[in-house]
Write an enzyme that holds these catalytic residues in place. Structure first.
Site, mmCIF file in Angstrom:
data_model
loop_
_atom_site.group_PDB
_atom_site.id
_atom_site.type_symbol
_atom_site.label_atom_id
_atom_site.label_comp_id
_atom_site.label_asym_id
_atom_site.label_seq_id
_atom_site.Cartn_x
_atom_site.Cartn_y
_atom_site.Cartn_z
ATOM 1 N N ASP A 1 -4.626 39.857 -39.666
ATOM 2 C CA ASP A 1 -5.805 39.026 -39.421
ATOM 3 C C ASP A 1 -5.503 37.567 -39.769
ATOM 4 O O ASP A 1 -4.521 37.274 -40.487
ATOM 5 C CB ASP A 1 -6.937 39.566 -40.320
ATOM 6 C CG ASP A 1 -8.325 39.303 -39.762
ATOM 7 O OD1 ASP A 1 -8.450 38.467 -38.864
ATOM 8 O OD2 ASP A 1 -9.280 39.935 -40.250
ATOM 9 N N ASP B 1 -15.214 40.226 -32.896
ATOM 10 C CA ASP B 1 -15.989 40.850 -33.973
ATOM 11 C C ASP B 1 -17.343 41.320 -33.463
ATOM 12 O O ASP B 1 -18.091 41.953 -34.210
ATOM 13 C CB ASP B 1 -16.193 39.860 -35.127
ATOM 14 C CG ASP B 1 -14.992 39.860 -36.067
ATOM 15 O OD1 ASP B 1 -14.137 40.747 -35.932
ATOM 16 O OD2 ASP B 1 -14.919 38.970 -36.924
#
Ligand code: DGJ
Length: 726
Positions: free
Chosen positions: A457, A527
């Protein structure tokens, strides 16, 4: 790589045809001139015909500041050691090299006055219609020069009704499709995030040369800048009958000093051309990604996984991990991924304001550590994956306490802090930081070789420009050197760990780009996992990236990003059109919901090769504004296909178009079977056979609602059909 042909310009003067199976670029160089382009299109044209019809053109491939085609924008600009800002390039050498499945054409140009060499490369793939171009600038002098602009390529496009398609988004709303006609003036698409480059504008575009963009028709060019850092794409439209497209690293705050004998290579610009519209361009990019090493996974199957993030957020403990592993196994999945929240000793990672950099297991949450998790994964017969954010730190961390000089910030200034009020970016230009980032992987993967998957990430941009490592006269190298170091880090990891699956995630889809994907197996699209908004986002993403790269997960409702409640079937039908996974707490699902997901996963396993390796045909765009989206995947041999149909909104007595399929063999007969069925009665087409010709000319009528018991009715309607040739 071996050299087939080398010629100096004195011995050679003329035209070079850069060829892929269907397409070609024609270049020419004359004594005393720079390298010029005459044509990009299908291979059917000859230069003779083009010239005789006036259809060839004559533009520098790399307009240089100061001397060449001054009405155009420059693609390259150098300041020589004496302050001179001009380049007068002339071709001095041409080489043809073979590199794997590609021919690499190398043209060497030299400035007429100063010792600067510019090498321009064209790499043409022999099995896919993609040509990559890039440039290397060499300082052959005795004093430093400064690179002020360094585009990877320039492409002239004949004016007409030319349309640009590009993607624009934001966090949790990535890759909205934007389509606009090109008009006079300069259109600039750029990204200045510093660390990620695909959240807002994406470094890929398409040009539809024959009017409004069409999926199946019209000459269409696709361009993808293979770079993970800041970039600038410019389309300059002049009254000279041409649009001029330039793509390269954003030169803002990135002037690059090249010392004597040093060279600088730009990222590759991948170009593709198709006469089958945007669909043809997408299929070319997808094939190139899967077969030419542009997506690390290539044609390796993507596992069905459960990721802990939306189900637990930071609330990780051993019991919950075990429960989730057990649940995903029961549902038929193959992999469990433990997301953020598992680490930190002095500073436990309970929310997002601490601990990045302290990659030690929080034994309060996980007393048996990673061995315990691997033990539980083994017991449940699932693979295990883990989340890390290796380029980042929090100022609340043991790492920062020990190495405050490792973060990106201007020397002498206070750091600007991001996520959680404390997140900072590590300065990858520093070799010690590179070693540290590598050690995070190395420690995990060498100690626990059973780890099958890493979610990498990156949740912060470069917020303050400055490196505590680079000398003050090289501060402007930061944006570039950061990404060069990132690529080197990826290469180092891949050299030692070629088999681990690595997901490319950056607050969602912030790093979906072909600069990084050669080292990554897939990316997290967004997301935002809302079934409806994902249709729009995955649509845009599919313009450039194959389904196998798109991680697409079933999540809970109300959705955590948009608070919409879609039906479980709808969420499954959307997630199934990419690399299927789950992002949910299965414990909170009812037995009926679990049974449905079990069926979905089992069906997905059967059709996954078609979705993950098949050719994509986008049939009806969600952006058309008539409440419907539809696409399908067709296997290479046209024996299998999977058709997706999603209604976007339900209004009484509002009709949506019937969808004609595409990509099938007109002469084959296909038997239809509905997947993920919830209706009490099968569809009229269930189990029936239709010719490919019928399906592509007429299509199948889909009911607008589902035939379910009254208490199960809702306003979401979608269908997935499997087609199998007899
Ligand atoms: C951002 C990612 O996109 C999410 O999936 C999740 O991994 C969080 N970061 C964790 O902090």
């Amino acid at each position: 790589m071996f050299v087939l042909l080398t010629m100096s310009i004195a011995a050679w003067e003329g035209n070079v045809s850069i060829e892929t199976p269907q397409t070609q670029i024609i270049l020419h160089a004359k004594e005393g001139q720079d390298l010029r382009m005459a044509y990009y299109g299908l291979r059917t044209a000859t230069l003779g015909e083009l010239k005789a019809s006036g259809c060839d053109f004559d533009f520098s491939v790399l307009p240089a500041f100061g001397t060449v085609d001054m009405v155009q924008l420059p693609a390259i600009q150098v300041q020589h050691s004496d302050g001179d800002l001009n380049l007068e390039l002339q071709v001095v050498n041409y080489e043809l090299q073979k590199e794997g499945k590609a021919d690499v054409h190398l043209f060497t140009m030299q400035d007429k006055l100063m010792p600067v060499t510019v090498k321009t490369f064209y790499k043409a793939y022999r099995e896919v219609d993609v040509i990559e171009t890039w440039t290397e600038i060499v300082n052959g002098g005795k004093r430093a020069i400064t690179l002020k602009r360094f585009d990877s390529g320039h492409l002239p496009l004949r004016q007409g009704d030319v349309w640009l398609t590009h993607l624009h988004g934001d966090w949790a709303a990535e890759t909205n499709v934007v389509q606009e006609p090109l008009t006079l003036g300069c259109k600039v698409i750029r990204n200045t995030d510093g660390a990620r480059n695909a959240h807002i504008d994406a470094p890929e575009v398409m040009f539809s040369l024959d009017g409004h963009p069409s999926e199946n028709h019209g000459r269409t060019i696709g361009a993808a800048l293979c770079w993970s850092g800041n970039y600038e794409l410019r389309i300059n439209t002049l009254l000279n009958k041409f649009h001029h497209f330039y793509a390269g690293i954003d030169p803002q705050s990135s002037e690059y000093v090249l010392d004597p004998k040093e060279s600088f290579a730009t990222p590759h610009l991948a170009l593709t051309y198709s006469e089958q519209g945007m669909g043809g361009v997408s299929r070319n990019f997808h094939r190139w990604a899967r077969t030419q090493g542009k997506l690390h996974r290539g044609n390796g199957v993507g596992d069905i996984l459960l990721n802990s993030w939306e189900g637990l957020y930071f609330d990780i403990n051993e019991e919950r991990m075990l429960q989730m592993m057990d649940d995903i196994k029961q549902l038929g999945g193959e992999l469990f991924v433990m997301d953020d929240g598992w680490f930190g000793d002095k500073y436990p990672r309970d929310i997002d304001n601490s601990s990045l950099g302290d990659w030690v297991v929080d034994t309060r949450k996980l007393p048996d550590g990673i061995p315990g998790l691997l033990r539980d994964a083994k017991k449940n017969g699932v693979k295990f994956g883990i989340w890390i954010e290796p380029e980042m730190a929090n100022t609340v961390s043991e790492l920062y306490e020990a190495h405050p000089d490792w973060i990106i910030k201007a020397p002498g200034r206070e750091p600007v802090q991001g996520r959680g009020g404390t997140q900072v970016v590590l300065d990858l230009t520093n070799p010690k930081v590179q070693d540290f980032a590598f050690s995070i992987f190395d420690n995990l993967l060498s100690n626990y070789p059973e780890i099958a998957y890493i979610k990498w990430d990156a949740n912060a941009p470069v917020m303050n420009h400055g490196s505590q490592y680079l000398p003050m006269d090289e501060q402007s190298h930061l944006y570039i050197k950061y990404h060069e170091a990132l690529i080197q880090l990826c290469q180092r990891i891949r050299a030692k760990y070629p088999d681990v699956i690595i997901q490319d995630c950056a607050s969602g889809g912030g790093r979906a780009n072909y600069g990084l994907l050669p080292y990554f197996d897939e990316f997290w699209v967004s997301d935002n996992t809302d079934g409806l908004q994902r249709i729009y986002m995955q649509w845009g993403t599919s313009y450039f990236f194959p389904a196998i790269a798109m991680a697409s997960h079933i999540s809970a409702v109300p959705n955590h990003a948009v608070f919409r409640t879609t039906s479980l079937k709808y969420r499954c039908d959307v997630a199934m059109s990419g690399r299927l996974g789950m992002e949910i707490q299965p414990k909170n699902m009812t037995d009926d919901e679990k049974a449905f997901c079990r069926q979905v996963i089992s069906d997905y396993k059967r059709v996954r090769p078609v979705i993950q390796f098949g050719d994509l045909y986008r049939l009806h765009s969600p952006y058309a504004g008539d409440n419907l989206a539809s696409l399908m995947y067709v296997s290479k041999d046209k024996q299998q296909a999977v058709f997706f149909w999603w209604k976007l909104e339900t209004l009484k007595n509002q009709h949506v178009p019937r969808i004609k399929m595409a990509g099938l063999d007109p002469d084959k007969y296909y038997t239809v079977r509905e997947l993920n069925r919830i209706d009490n009665k099968p569809l009229p087409c269930e189990g029936k056979s239709y010719s490919g010709a019928f399906l592509m000319q007429t299509g199948l009528e889909m009911p607008y609602t589902h035939d379910v018991d009254y208490n199960k009715l809702n306003d979401w309607a979608s269908r997935v059909l499997q087609l199998t040739a007899e």
